[in-house]
Motif scaffolding. Structure first.
Motif, PDB file in Angstrom:
ATOM      1  N   THR A 238       0.672  -1.367  -0.024  1.00 47.29           N
ATOM      2  CA  THR A 238       0.215   0.020   0.094  1.00 47.29           C
ATOM      3  C   THR A 238       0.931   1.199  -0.098  1.00 47.29           C
ATOM      4  OG1 THR A 238      -0.218  -0.063   2.240  1.00 47.29           O
ATOM      5  CG2 THR A 238      -1.864  -1.174   1.179  1.00 47.29           C
ATOM      6  N   THR A 239       0.397   2.339  -0.682  1.00 48.58           N
ATOM      7  CA  THR A 239       1.144   3.458  -0.793  1.00 48.58           C
ATOM      8  C   THR A 239       0.452   4.868  -0.329  1.00 48.58           C
ATOM      9  OG1 THR A 239       0.266   4.079  -2.928  1.00 48.58           O
ATOM     10  CG2 THR A 239       2.362   2.715  -2.830  1.00 48.58           C
ATOM     11  N   ARG A 240       1.384   5.653   0.081  1.00 43.52           N
ATOM     12  CA  ARG A 240       0.559   6.949   0.501  1.00 43.52           C
ATOM     13  C   ARG A 240       1.487   8.157  -0.201  1.00 43.52           C
ATOM     14  NH1 ARG A 240      -0.808   8.951   6.590  1.00 43.52           N
ATOM     15  NH2 ARG A 240      -2.335  10.484   5.967  1.00 43.52           N
ATOM     16  N   ASN A 241       0.747   8.897  -0.798  1.00 40.95           N
ATOM     17  CA  ASN A 241       1.640   9.942  -1.507  1.00 40.95           C
ATOM     18  C   ASN A 241       2.734   9.258  -2.414  1.00 40.95           C
ATOM     19  OD1 ASN A 241       0.100  12.054  -0.153  1.00 40.95           O
ATOM     20  ND2 ASN A 241       1.421  11.821   1.523  1.00 40.95           N
ATOM     21  N   GLY A 242       2.320   8.507  -3.035  1.00 38.99           N
ATOM     22  CA  GLY A 242       3.287   7.674  -4.013  1.00 38.99           C
ATOM     23  C   GLY A 242       4.519   6.947  -3.140  1.00 38.99           C
ATOM     24  N   GLN A 243       4.590   6.589  -2.096  1.00 39.57           N
ATOM     25  CA  GLN A 243       5.638   6.029  -1.391  1.00 39.57           C
ATOM     26  C   GLN A 243       4.968   4.804  -0.846  1.00 39.57           C
ATOM     27  OE1 GLN A 243       7.709   8.699   1.054  1.00 39.57           O
ATOM     28  NE2 GLN A 243       8.739   9.817  -0.743  1.00 39.57           N
TER      29      GLN A 243
END
Length: 58
Positions: free
Chosen positions: A33-38
């Motif tokens: 899973t990613t958040r803000n592309g990271q």
């Protein structure tokens, strides 16, 4: 080492948690899973997790 074949934003997971978990449970794969592309977290089905724990060297 086997790398996850699925990557999804955390917002998708939040909106579709039941569906994602239902799809992940029978599969022997990981989900990033990613958040803000990271990348932020890795999910795996419980049965697959238990398999990896049983095969780990002590």
């Amino acid at each position: 080492m086997r790398y996850p074949s699925r990557v999804t934003p955390i917002s998708y997971l939040e909106a579709n948690a039941a569906e994602v978990l239902a799809q992940l449970a029978p599969q022997r794969e990981l989900l990033i899973t990613t958040r803000n592309g990271q990348g932020k977290a890795v999910l795996q089905g419980l049965a697959f997790f238990e398999e990896t724990q049983d095969s780990s060297p002590d």
